[in-house]
Design a protein around this motif. Structure first.
Motif, PDB file in Angstrom:
ATOM      1  N   SER A 238       0.845  -1.188   0.000  1.00  0.00           N
ATOM      2  CA  SER A 238       0.000   0.000   0.000  1.00  0.00           C
ATOM      3  C   SER A 238       0.884   1.243   0.000  1.00  0.00           C
ATOM      4  N   PHE A 239       0.498   2.247  -0.799  1.00  0.00           N
ATOM      5  CA  PHE A 239       1.286   3.470  -0.938  1.00  0.00           C
ATOM      6  C   PHE A 239       0.391   4.679  -0.636  1.00  0.00           C
ATOM      7  N   ASP A 240       0.914   5.594   0.174  1.00  0.00           N
ATOM      8  CA  ASP A 240       0.170   6.777   0.577  1.00  0.00           C
ATOM      9  C   ASP A 240       0.511   7.932  -0.367  1.00  0.00           C
ATOM     10  N   LEU A 241      -0.438   8.313  -1.215  1.00  0.00           N
ATOM     11  CA  LEU A 241      -0.190   9.382  -2.175  1.00  0.00           C
ATOM     12  C   LEU A 241      -0.081  10.747  -1.511  1.00  0.00           C
ATOM     13  N   PHE A 242      -0.645  10.905  -0.324  1.00  0.00           N
ATOM     14  CA  PHE A 242      -0.504  12.175   0.386  1.00  0.00           C
ATOM     15  C   PHE A 242       0.887  12.317   1.013  1.00  0.00           C
ATOM     16  N   ALA A 243       1.630  11.225   1.052  1.00  0.00           N
ATOM     17  CA  ALA A 243       2.996  11.258   1.598  1.00  0.00           C
ATOM     18  C   ALA A 243       4.000  10.880   0.525  1.00  0.00           C
ATOM     19  N   ASP A 244       3.803  11.414  -0.693  1.00  0.00           N
ATOM     20  CA  ASP A 244       4.716  11.167  -1.811  1.00  0.00           C
ATOM     21  C   ASP A 244       4.801   9.682  -2.141  1.00  0.00           C
ATOM     22  N   ALA A 245       3.674   8.969  -2.080  1.00  0.00           N
ATOM     23  CA  ALA A 245       3.571   7.554  -2.446  1.00  0.00           C
ATOM     24  C   ALA A 245       4.517   6.667  -1.656  1.00  0.00           C
ATOM     25  N   GLN A 246       4.748   7.010  -0.390  1.00  0.00           N
ATOM     26  CA  GLN A 246       5.579   6.172   0.471  1.00  0.00           C
ATOM     27  C   GLN A 246       4.840   4.867   0.793  1.00  0.00           C
ATOM     28  N   PRO A 247       5.560   3.731   0.864  1.00  0.00           N
ATOM     29  CA  PRO A 247       4.904   2.467   1.229  1.00  0.00           C
ATOM     30  C   PRO A 247       4.526   2.472   2.708  1.00  0.00           C
ATOM     31  N   VAL A 248       3.296   2.093   3.001  1.00  0.00           N
ATOM     32  CA  VAL A 248       2.825   2.070   4.391  1.00  0.00           C
ATOM     33  C   VAL A 248       2.393   0.674   4.811  1.00  0.00           C
ATOM     34  N   ALA A 249       2.361  -0.257   3.895  1.00  0.00           N
ATOM     35  CA  ALA A 249       1.995  -1.639   4.223  1.00  0.00           C
ATOM     36  C   ALA A 249       2.513  -2.543   3.119  1.00  0.00           C
ATOM     37  N   GLY A 250       2.718  -3.822   3.471  1.00  0.00           N
ATOM     38  CA  GLY A 250       3.158  -4.785   2.487  1.00  0.00           C
ATOM     39  C   GLY A 250       4.668  -4.841   2.334  1.00  0.00           C
ATOM     40  N   PRO A 251       5.151  -5.668   1.419  1.00  0.00           N
ATOM     41  CA  PRO A 251       6.595  -5.884   1.284  1.00  0.00           C
ATOM     42  C   PRO A 251       7.353  -4.786   0.549  1.00  0.00           C
ATOM     43  N   ALA A 252       6.669  -3.877  -0.144  1.00  0.00           N
ATOM     44  CA  ALA A 252       7.382  -2.828  -0.887  1.00  0.00           C
ATOM     45  C   ALA A 252       8.174  -1.945   0.066  1.00  0.00           C
ATOM     46  N   ALA A 253       9.406  -1.620  -0.314  1.00  0.00           N
ATOM     47  CA  ALA A 253      10.272  -0.808   0.543  1.00  0.00           C
ATOM     48  C   ALA A 253      10.569   0.564  -0.048  1.00  0.00           C
ATOM     49  N   ARG A 254      10.240   0.800  -1.315  1.00  0.00           N
ATOM     50  CA  ARG A 254      10.505   2.093  -1.946  1.00  0.00           C
ATOM     51  C   ARG A 254       9.191   2.766  -2.320  1.00  0.00           C
ATOM     52  N   PRO A 255       9.159   4.087  -2.328  1.00  0.00           N
ATOM     53  CA  PRO A 255       7.956   4.779  -2.801  1.00  0.00           C
ATOM     54  C   PRO A 255       7.823   4.649  -4.313  1.00  0.00           C
ATOM     55  N   LEU A 256       6.626   4.882  -4.790  1.00  0.00           N
ATOM     56  CA  LEU A 256       6.422   4.893  -6.234  1.00  0.00           C
ATOM     57  C   LEU A 256       7.148   6.098  -6.834  1.00  0.00           C
ATOM     58  N   PRO A 257       7.914   5.910  -7.920  1.00  0.00           N
ATOM     59  CA  PRO A 257       8.579   7.058  -8.544  1.00  0.00           C
ATOM     60  C   PRO A 257       7.558   8.036  -9.114  1.00  0.00           C
ATOM     61  N   GLY A 258       7.818   9.315  -8.907  1.00  0.00           N
ATOM     62  CA  GLY A 258       6.937  10.344  -9.433  1.00  0.00           C
ATOM     63  C   GLY A 258       7.405  10.839 -10.788  1.00  0.00           C
ATOM     64  N   LEU A 259       6.488  11.419 -11.537  1.00  0.00           N
ATOM     65  CA  LEU A 259       6.807  11.978 -12.851  1.00  0.00           C
ATOM     66  C   LEU A 259       6.515  13.472 -12.839  1.00  0.00           C
ATOM     67  N   PRO A 260       7.524  14.308 -13.055  1.00  0.00           N
ATOM     68  CA  PRO A 260       7.284  15.752 -13.086  1.00  0.00           C
ATOM     69  C   PRO A 260       6.549  16.152 -14.363  1.00  0.00           C
TER      70      PRO A 260
END
Length: 287
Positions: A238-260
């Motif tokens: 799970s990724f929190d889009l209000f926190a720059d897509a940081q992972p908040v649950a599950g095995p993912a350790a990196r946030p989703l990369p953003g696109l300017p």
């Protein structure tokens, strides 16, 4: 000694052998061209099958139809062929319709063997260290870049107004819609709810992130409007889009990369650069 009589070859044999060798050469050339254009496993296999089948067919017909089958029996093998066999071989090789004198047979056999040999050299290019940094660049670079317009799944350019509040819109780079590492999604959020500013920036709450989960590269498809989170259905990251897509649950350790992104002069959304980090599974970016 009476000269052995060589039976004439059946009609059309010469043409069948030539066509077989030409088909082999065509298959080899097709393999080389397919590999040189980027490769496609199914077509490479078909071309190689045609090349070897043509070569095998031509040699089989040559050996079965043009080379005599002697009826000689020897008690035990000797170093010197018996006189009858020598005479028969000489008769075959010197006859007007000798296999080695048949027009085009040796030439097309040489063409087929040469084409196969040259085609076999093409895969060696992948083993040579001409550009050791190429795999790293392939993992870090995507079709996104300055000025690349955002397209919808049906190929339409995207305007800021095409992204409604609370909805996720899949986007792709213009000219690279088929690239596996390029899919992203655009979503409009309430900017005042950001607990961490988006690393790629935002346009009045509109943000764009890679759709590939940073755990194993599965597409992140589920969006929870109330919490501003996106979920990966494969392993429940799970990724929190209000926190720059940081992972908040599950095995993912990196946030989703953003696109300017920005709004271009034509009113359509355009990227101003590539993703803020390599998209997809995190282990691909390790060195």
């Amino acid at each position: 000694m009476k000269r052995p009589r060589v039976a004439p070859a059946p009609p059309g044999v010469n043409r069948r052998i030539v066509l077989s060798f030409l088909a082999s050469a065509a298959g080899a050339v097709g393999f080389a061209v397919t590999y040189g254009l980027g490769g496609q496993t199914q077509w490479e296999g078909i071309c190689l099958a045609v090349a070897f089948a043509g070569l095998a067919t031509g040699l089989a017909i040559w050996g079965r139809r043009l080379v005599p089958v002697g009826g000689y029996v020897e008690e035990h093998e000797g170093f010197t062929p018996p006189p009858g066999e020598q005479a028969l071989t000489a008769a075959v090789l010197t006859a007007p319709d000798s296999p080695i004198r048949r027009r085009g047979l040796l030439a097309t056999l040489g063409l087929a063997l040469t084409a196969l040999g040259v085609a076999a050299l093409f895969p060696l290019r992948s083993l040579l260290p001409w550009d050791r940094a190429r795999p790293v660049r392939a993992l870090e670079d995507t079709p996104w870049g300055p000025g690349v317009r955002l397209l919808t799944a049906d190929g339409r350019p995207l305007r800021p107004g095409d992204v409604p509040a609370g909805a996720v819109v899949g986007v792709f780079p213009e000219g690279g819609i088929e690239a596996g590492d390029a899919p992203a999604f655009a979503v409009r959020l309430r900017a005042e709810r950001f607990t961490r500013p988006p690393s790629a920036g935002h346009l009045d709450g509109l943000v764009v992130y890679s759709v590939l989960c940073t755990h194993a590269g599965c597409p992140v498809r589920l969006y929870l409007k109330g919490t501003g989170r996106v979920l990966c259905p494969c392993h429940q990251s799970s990724f929190d889009l209000f926190a720059d897509a940081q992972p908040v649950a599950g095995p993912a350790a990196r946030p989703l990369p953003g696109l300017p992104v920005e709004v271009g002069p034509d009113g359509y959304l355009r990227a101003t650069g590539d993703f803020t980090a390599p998209p997809g599974a995190g282990f691909w970016s390790r060195r």
